[in-house]
Design a protein around this motif. Structure first.
Motif, PDB file in Angstrom:
ATOM      1  N   GLY A   1      -9.331  20.050  16.838  1.00  0.00           N
ATOM      2  CA  GLY A   1      -9.655  19.631  18.198  1.00  0.00           C
ATOM      3  C   GLY A   1      -9.091  18.238  18.451  1.00  0.00           C
ATOM      4  O   GLY A   1      -7.923  17.983  18.245  1.00  0.00           O
ATOM      5  N   GLY A   2      -9.956  17.307  18.865  1.00  0.00           N
ATOM      6  CA  GLY A   2      -9.531  15.934  19.130  1.00  0.00           C
ATOM      7  C   GLY A   2      -9.748  14.999  17.949  1.00  0.00           C
ATOM      8  O   GLY A   2      -9.706  13.783  18.103  1.00  0.00           O
ATOM      9  N   THR A   3      -9.970  15.572  16.760  1.00  0.00           N
ATOM     10  CA  THR A   3     -10.195  14.772  15.556  1.00  0.00           C
ATOM     11  C   THR A   3      -9.050  14.985  14.581  1.00  0.00           C
ATOM     12  O   THR A   3      -8.641  16.118  14.335  1.00  0.00           O
ATOM     13  N   GLY A   4      -8.543  13.904  14.022  1.00  0.00           N
ATOM     14  CA  GLY A   4      -7.482  13.973  13.024  1.00  0.00           C
ATOM     15  C   GLY A   4      -7.951  13.343  11.725  1.00  0.00           C
ATOM     16  O   GLY A   4      -8.726  12.380  11.743  1.00  0.00           O
ATOM     17  N   ILE A   5      -7.488  13.892  10.620  1.00  0.00           N
ATOM     18  CA  ILE A   5      -7.853  13.375   9.307  1.00  0.00           C
ATOM     19  C   ILE A   5      -6.582  13.190   8.492  1.00  0.00           C
ATOM     20  O   ILE A   5      -5.780  14.116   8.366  1.00  0.00           O
ATOM     21  N   ALA A   6      -6.409  11.988   7.952  1.00  0.00           N
ATOM     22  CA  ALA A   6      -5.318  11.696   7.023  1.00  0.00           C
ATOM     23  C   ALA A   6      -5.968  11.322   5.698  1.00  0.00           C
ATOM     24  O   ALA A   6      -6.849  10.464   5.660  1.00  0.00           O
ATOM     25  N   TYR A   7      -5.580  11.992   4.631  1.00  0.00           N
ATOM     26  CA  TYR A   7      -6.189  11.685   3.340  1.00  0.00           C
ATOM     27  C   TYR A   7      -5.178  11.881   2.218  1.00  0.00           C
ATOM     28  O   TYR A   7      -4.168  12.560   2.389  1.00  0.00           O
ATOM     29  N   GLY A   8      -5.459  11.241   1.107  1.00  0.00           N
ATOM     30  CA  GLY A   8      -4.569  11.335  -0.044  1.00  0.00           C
ATOM     31  C   GLY A   8      -4.952  10.304  -1.079  1.00  0.00           C
ATOM     32  O   GLY A   8      -6.097   9.848  -1.150  1.00  0.00           O
ATOM     33  N   GLU A   9      -3.968   9.905  -1.866  1.00  0.00           N
ATOM     34  CA  GLU A   9      -4.178   8.918  -2.919  1.00  0.00           C
ATOM     35  C   GLU A   9      -3.375   7.667  -2.601  1.00  0.00           C
ATOM     36  O   GLU A   9      -2.360   7.725  -1.909  1.00  0.00           O
ATOM     37  N   TYR A  10      -3.843   6.541  -3.100  1.00  0.00           N
ATOM     38  CA  TYR A  10      -3.133   5.286  -2.853  1.00  0.00           C
ATOM     39  C   TYR A  10      -2.970   4.488  -4.134  1.00  0.00           C
ATOM     40  O   TYR A  10      -3.708   4.663  -5.100  1.00  0.00           O
ATOM     41  N   ALA A  11      -1.992   3.614  -4.084  1.00  0.00           N
ATOM     42  CA  ALA A  11      -1.813   2.577  -5.097  1.00  0.00           C
ATOM     43  C   ALA A  11      -1.538   1.299  -4.323  1.00  0.00           C
ATOM     44  O   ALA A  11      -0.582   1.219  -3.548  1.00  0.00           O
ATOM     45  N   LEU A  12      -2.408   0.322  -4.478  1.00  0.00           N
ATOM     46  CA  LEU A  12      -2.263  -0.961  -3.800  1.00  0.00           C
ATOM     47  C   LEU A  12      -1.842  -1.993  -4.832  1.00  0.00           C
ATOM     48  O   LEU A  12      -2.607  -2.331  -5.732  1.00  0.00           O
ATOM     49  N   SER A  13      -0.600  -2.457  -4.733  1.00  0.00           N
ATOM     50  CA  SER A  13      -0.081  -3.490  -5.623  1.00  0.00           C
ATOM     51  C   SER A  13      -0.261  -4.827  -4.930  1.00  0.00           C
ATOM     52  O   SER A  13       0.106  -4.987  -3.768  1.00  0.00           O
ATOM     53  N   VAL A  14      -0.822  -5.793  -5.643  1.00  0.00           N
ATOM     54  CA  VAL A  14      -1.108  -7.074  -5.010  1.00  0.00           C
ATOM     55  C   VAL A  14      -1.082  -8.197  -6.045  1.00  0.00           C
ATOM     56  O   VAL A  14      -1.477  -8.009  -7.197  1.00  0.00           O
ATOM     57  N   LEU A  15      -0.610  -9.343  -5.608  1.00  0.00           N
ATOM     58  CA  LEU A  15      -0.648 -10.558  -6.419  1.00  0.00           C
ATOM     59  C   LEU A  15      -1.717 -11.449  -5.800  1.00  0.00           C
ATOM     60  O   LEU A  15      -1.556 -11.948  -4.686  1.00  0.00           O
ATOM     61  N   TYR A  16      -2.843 -11.583  -6.493  1.00  0.00           N
ATOM     62  CA  TYR A  16      -3.913 -12.436  -5.987  1.00  0.00           C
ATOM     63  C   TYR A  16      -3.522 -13.886  -6.213  1.00  0.00           C
ATOM     64  O   TYR A  16      -2.959 -14.237  -7.252  1.00  0.00           O
TER      65      TYR A  16
ATOM     66  N   PHE B   1       0.866  -1.177   0.000  1.00  0.00           N
ATOM     67  CA  PHE B   1       0.000   0.000   0.000  1.00  0.00           C
ATOM     68  C   PHE B   1       0.902   1.226   0.000  1.00  0.00           C
ATOM     69  O   PHE B   1       1.613   1.484   0.971  1.00  0.00           O
ATOM     70  N   ARG B   2       0.918   1.957  -1.111  1.00  0.00           N
ATOM     71  CA  ARG B   2       1.733   3.174  -1.219  1.00  0.00           C
ATOM     72  C   ARG B   2       0.803   4.371  -1.282  1.00  0.00           C
ATOM     73  O   ARG B   2      -0.250   4.306  -1.918  1.00  0.00           O
ATOM     74  N   THR B   3       1.214   5.436  -0.637  1.00  0.00           N
ATOM     75  CA  THR B   3       0.394   6.635  -0.630  1.00  0.00           C
ATOM     76  C   THR B   3       1.125   7.777  -1.323  1.00  0.00           C
ATOM     77  O   THR B   3       2.351   7.781  -1.423  1.00  0.00           O
ATOM     78  N   SER B   4       0.347   8.749  -1.790  1.00  0.00           N
ATOM     79  CA  SER B   4       0.903   9.965  -2.363  1.00  0.00           C
ATOM     80  C   SER B   4      -0.043  11.117  -2.046  1.00  0.00           C
ATOM     81  O   SER B   4      -1.197  10.897  -1.666  1.00  0.00           O
ATOM     82  N   ARG B   5       0.451  12.303  -2.208  1.00  0.00           N
ATOM     83  CA  ARG B   5      -0.328  13.521  -1.938  1.00  0.00           C
ATOM     84  C   ARG B   5      -0.962  13.494  -0.553  1.00  0.00           C
ATOM     85  O   ARG B   5      -2.106  13.925  -0.356  1.00  0.00           O
ATOM     86  N   GLU B   6      -0.215  12.967   0.418  1.00  0.00           N
ATOM     87  CA  GLU B   6      -0.718  12.840   1.781  1.00  0.00           C
ATOM     88  C   GLU B   6      -1.001  14.215   2.386  1.00  0.00           C
ATOM     89  O   GLU B   6      -0.227  15.142   2.204  1.00  0.00           O
ATOM     90  N   GLN B   7      -2.110  14.300   3.081  1.00  0.00           N
ATOM     91  CA  GLN B   7      -2.492  15.510   3.800  1.00  0.00           C
ATOM     92  C   GLN B   7      -2.958  15.091   5.198  1.00  0.00           C
ATOM     93  O   GLN B   7      -3.546  14.020   5.359  1.00  0.00           O
ATOM     94  N   TYR B   8      -2.684  15.946   6.166  1.00  0.00           N
ATOM     95  CA  TYR B   8      -3.071  15.679   7.546  1.00  0.00           C
ATOM     96  C   TYR B   8      -3.683  16.937   8.133  1.00  0.00           C
ATOM     97  O   TYR B   8      -3.179  18.038   7.916  1.00  0.00           O
ATOM     98  N   ARG B   9      -4.768  16.765   8.882  1.00  0.00           N
ATOM     99  CA  ARG B   9      -5.425  17.886   9.546  1.00  0.00           C
ATOM    100  C   ARG B   9      -5.816  17.441  10.955  1.00  0.00           C
ATOM    101  O   ARG B   9      -6.224  16.298  11.153  1.00  0.00           O
ATOM    102  N   VAL B  10      -5.709  18.363  11.895  1.00  0.00           N
ATOM    103  CA  VAL B  10      -6.175  18.123  13.250  1.00  0.00           C
ATOM    104  C   VAL B  10      -7.123  19.254  13.602  1.00  0.00           C
ATOM    105  O   VAL B  10      -6.788  20.434  13.455  1.00  0.00           O
TER     106      VAL B  10
ATOM    107  N   THR C   1      -1.513  -6.949  -9.735  1.00  0.00           N
ATOM    108  CA  THR C   1      -2.622  -6.041 -10.004  1.00  0.00           C
ATOM    109  C   THR C   1      -2.414  -4.791  -9.163  1.00  0.00           C
ATOM    110  O   THR C   1      -2.033  -4.888  -7.995  1.00  0.00           O
ATOM    111  N   VAL C   2      -2.657  -3.633  -9.742  1.00  0.00           N
ATOM    112  CA  VAL C   2      -2.524  -2.381  -9.007  1.00  0.00           C
ATOM    113  C   VAL C   2      -3.892  -1.710  -8.949  1.00  0.00           C
ATOM    114  O   VAL C   2      -4.514  -1.457  -9.979  1.00  0.00           O
ATOM    115  N   HIS C   3      -4.354  -1.465  -7.735  1.00  0.00           N
ATOM    116  CA  HIS C   3      -5.598  -0.735  -7.500  1.00  0.00           C
ATOM    117  C   HIS C   3      -5.210   0.673  -7.068  1.00  0.00           C
ATOM    118  O   HIS C   3      -4.384   0.837  -6.174  1.00  0.00           O
ATOM    119  N   GLU C   4      -5.830   1.670  -7.668  1.00  0.00           N
ATOM    120  CA  GLU C   4      -5.537   3.050  -7.304  1.00  0.00           C
ATOM    121  C   GLU C   4      -6.809   3.749  -6.851  1.00  0.00           C
ATOM    122  O   GLU C   4      -7.903   3.381  -7.274  1.00  0.00           O
TER     123      GLU C   4
END
Length: 170
Positions: free
Chosen positions: A106-121, A95-104, A128-131
């Protein structure tokens, strides 16, 4: 003195800026802590350490995956079922991420961005790569960040296949 009201206003503004606490100092530490928690969870997943990942998931967390069998279920157990099914039917997932962003906020945190999941079923001979995009929402509990909701959405226009864990006819 040409404009005493203007001078007074500027003086008060200057004093307010000098006397105000440095904005964001706590936020910087909170964001760094959130980022570390997210990166630790990703490293655990990539290392096949499901328990390490689940350690960051709150007991009452929700998971929404566009194609996950337990999507929309509540709790760490549902998340564990989903990831166990994934790990038991794949090899060499990353699981690789890109364009990661983080926000806090109060007591809530958000991590968001894009992913590429490479996997051999299992049973297939090519990787196979899922993005897509991810959003992880955290709460700060007992001094640490825990995921309360994870949402992954695949990129592209094609809908993902729906899979069910229920036997046919139920």
């Amino acid at each position: 003195m040409k404009n005493p009201v203007r001078l007074l206003t500027l003086s008060l503004l200057g004093l307010a800026l000098v006397g105000a606490p440095a904005a964001g100092e706590g936020d910087v530490a909170d964001v760094a802590s959130l980022r570390n928690t997210f990166e630790t969870a990703v490293a655990a997943l990539n290392g096949g350490d499901l328990d390490g990942f689940l350690d960051t998931v709150h007991e009452e967390a929700l998971s929404f995956y566009a194609c996950g069998p337990t999507s929309g279920k509540q709790g760490r157990e549902a998340c564990a079922i989903d990831w166990n099914l994934f790990f038991n039917n794949t090899t060499g997932a990353e699981f690789r991420t890109s364009r990661e962003q983080y926000r806090v906020i109060g007591g809530t945190g958000i991590a968001y961005g894009e992913y590429a999941l490479s996997v051999l079923y299992d049973g297939k001979e090519r990787m196979t790569v899922h993005e897509g995009r991810y959003t992880m929402t955290y709460i700060h509990v007992d001094g640490r960040w825990q995921i309360i909701m994870q949402h992954n959405t695949p990129a592209g226009d094609d809908p993902q296949p729906v899979r069910s864990m229920r036997p046919p006819g139920r």
